[in-house]
Design a protein around this motif. Structure first.
Motif, PDB file in Angstrom:
ATOM      1  N   GLU A 101      17.263  -6.711  -6.553  1.00 32.82           N
ATOM      2  CA  GLU A 101      16.869  -7.446  -7.589  1.00 32.82           C
ATOM      3  C   GLU A 101      15.532  -7.859  -7.453  1.00 32.82           C
ATOM      4  OE1 GLU A 101      19.800 -10.616  -7.671  1.00 32.82           O
ATOM      5  OE2 GLU A 101      21.464  -9.385  -8.304  1.00 32.82           O
ATOM      6  N   GLY A 102      15.036  -8.247  -6.466  1.00 33.09           N
ATOM      7  CA  GLY A 102      13.700  -8.726  -6.024  1.00 33.09           C
ATOM      8  C   GLY A 102      13.044  -7.676  -5.594  1.00 33.09           C
ATOM      9  N   VAL A 103      12.262  -6.874  -6.167  1.00 38.11           N
ATOM     10  CA  VAL A 103      11.331  -5.702  -5.660  1.00 38.11           C
ATOM     11  C   VAL A 103       9.913  -6.393  -5.734  1.00 38.11           C
ATOM     12  CG1 VAL A 103      10.603  -3.583  -5.689  1.00 38.11           C
ATOM     13  CG2 VAL A 103      13.092  -4.143  -6.235  1.00 38.11           C
ATOM     14  N   GLY A 104       9.112  -6.315  -4.604  1.00 37.59           N
ATOM     15  CA  GLY A 104       7.791  -6.655  -4.594  1.00 37.59           C
ATOM     16  C   GLY A 104       7.008  -5.740  -3.803  1.00 37.59           C
ATOM     17  N   ILE A 105       5.645  -5.780  -3.953  1.00 38.76           N
ATOM     18  CA  ILE A 105       4.607  -5.232  -2.984  1.00 38.76           C
ATOM     19  C   ILE A 105       3.865  -6.071  -2.282  1.00 38.76           C
ATOM     20  CG2 ILE A 105       3.228  -4.935  -5.289  1.00 38.76           C
ATOM     21  CD1 ILE A 105       2.750  -2.142  -4.229  1.00 38.76           C
ATOM     22  N   SER A 106       3.320  -5.774  -1.337  1.00 34.46           N
ATOM     23  CA  SER A 106       2.484  -6.458  -0.476  1.00 34.46           C
ATOM     24  C   SER A 106       1.208  -5.753   0.022  1.00 34.46           C
ATOM     25  CB  SER A 106       3.245  -7.119   0.886  1.00 34.46           C
ATOM     26  OG  SER A 106       2.419  -7.947   1.853  1.00 34.46           O
ATOM     27  N   PRO A 107       0.268  -6.149   0.050  1.00 36.85           N
ATOM     28  CA  PRO A 107      -0.849  -5.451   0.349  1.00 36.85           C
ATOM     29  C   PRO A 107      -1.283  -5.588   1.803  1.00 36.85           C
ATOM     30  CG  PRO A 107      -1.524  -7.357  -0.950  1.00 36.85           C
ATOM     31  CD  PRO A 107      -0.263  -7.233  -1.080  1.00 36.85           C
ATOM     32  N   LEU A 108      -0.461  -6.797   2.525  1.00 41.85           N
ATOM     33  CA  LEU A 108      -0.714  -7.046   3.693  1.00 41.85           C
ATOM     34  C   LEU A 108       0.574  -6.844   4.586  1.00 41.85           C
ATOM     35  CD1 LEU A 108      -2.619 -10.218   3.286  1.00 41.85           C
ATOM     36  CD2 LEU A 108      -3.694  -8.231   3.575  1.00 41.85           C
ATOM     37  N   GLY A 109       0.384  -6.454   5.703  1.00 41.31           N
ATOM     38  CA  GLY A 109       1.622  -6.353   6.837  1.00 41.31           C
ATOM     39  C   GLY A 109       2.047  -7.682   7.317  1.00 41.31           C
TER      40      GLY A 109
END
Length: 154
Positions: free
Chosen positions: A146-154
């Protein structure tokens, strides 16, 4: 008898044939209507990546983090999952790029083992394919994250 007209006997009134203009407009309107039907704007519902709650003391929800590598490989890791030891596994690339069948099998196995796992975060490397990142997010949605996100940082 001669006429005193300066137009040498030619009539100055003439008719403009507007049928070719109307034909062109009708064809252009047909093209406009047909292209409007075929154009779709696709969207993916994303959220900001999970924040660092070390100051506030709140717990992040259990989440699956997928690192999309520039060569087409993937790394899956679980975070904030109570009762689970550190989990990290890699999916090597296939001859065509990302091994989608293997990713689907791993996602299904994770959903069966931890049904409360509903958050997925994608971490693309700098040279990762944009199409691969979007398709990974689509696979997460396909497996009911349900919660799909994208992160530019590890």
């Amino acid at each position: 008898m001669m006429s005193s007209n300066n137009n040498n006997g030619k009539d100055l009134n003439f008719d403009i044939n507007i049928l070719p203009i109307l034909d062109i407009l009708s064809v252009l309107i047909c093209f406009l209507l047909l292209t409007a039907v075929f154009v779709q704007i696709g969207t993916i519902d994303t959220r900001q990546a999970i924040a660092d709650n070390s100051v506030s003391g709140e717990k992040n929800p259990p989440s699956l983090w997928l690192t999309v590598k520039s060569d087409g490989g993937l790394t899956l890791s679980l975070r904030d999952l109570p009762g689970a030891k550190k989990f990290e596994e890699s999916i090597s690339r296939s001859a065509k790029g990302v091994n989608w069948e293997n990713l689907e099998a791993r996602l299904q196995a994770l959903r069966n083992k931890w049904p409360d796992l509903k958050t997925g975060v994608v971490l693309p490397e700098a040279q990762s394919s944009y199409g691969d990142v979007i398709r990974v997010m689509d696979k997460l949605k396909q497996f009911n994250f349900e919660g799909v996100g994208i992160s530019p940082l590890g």
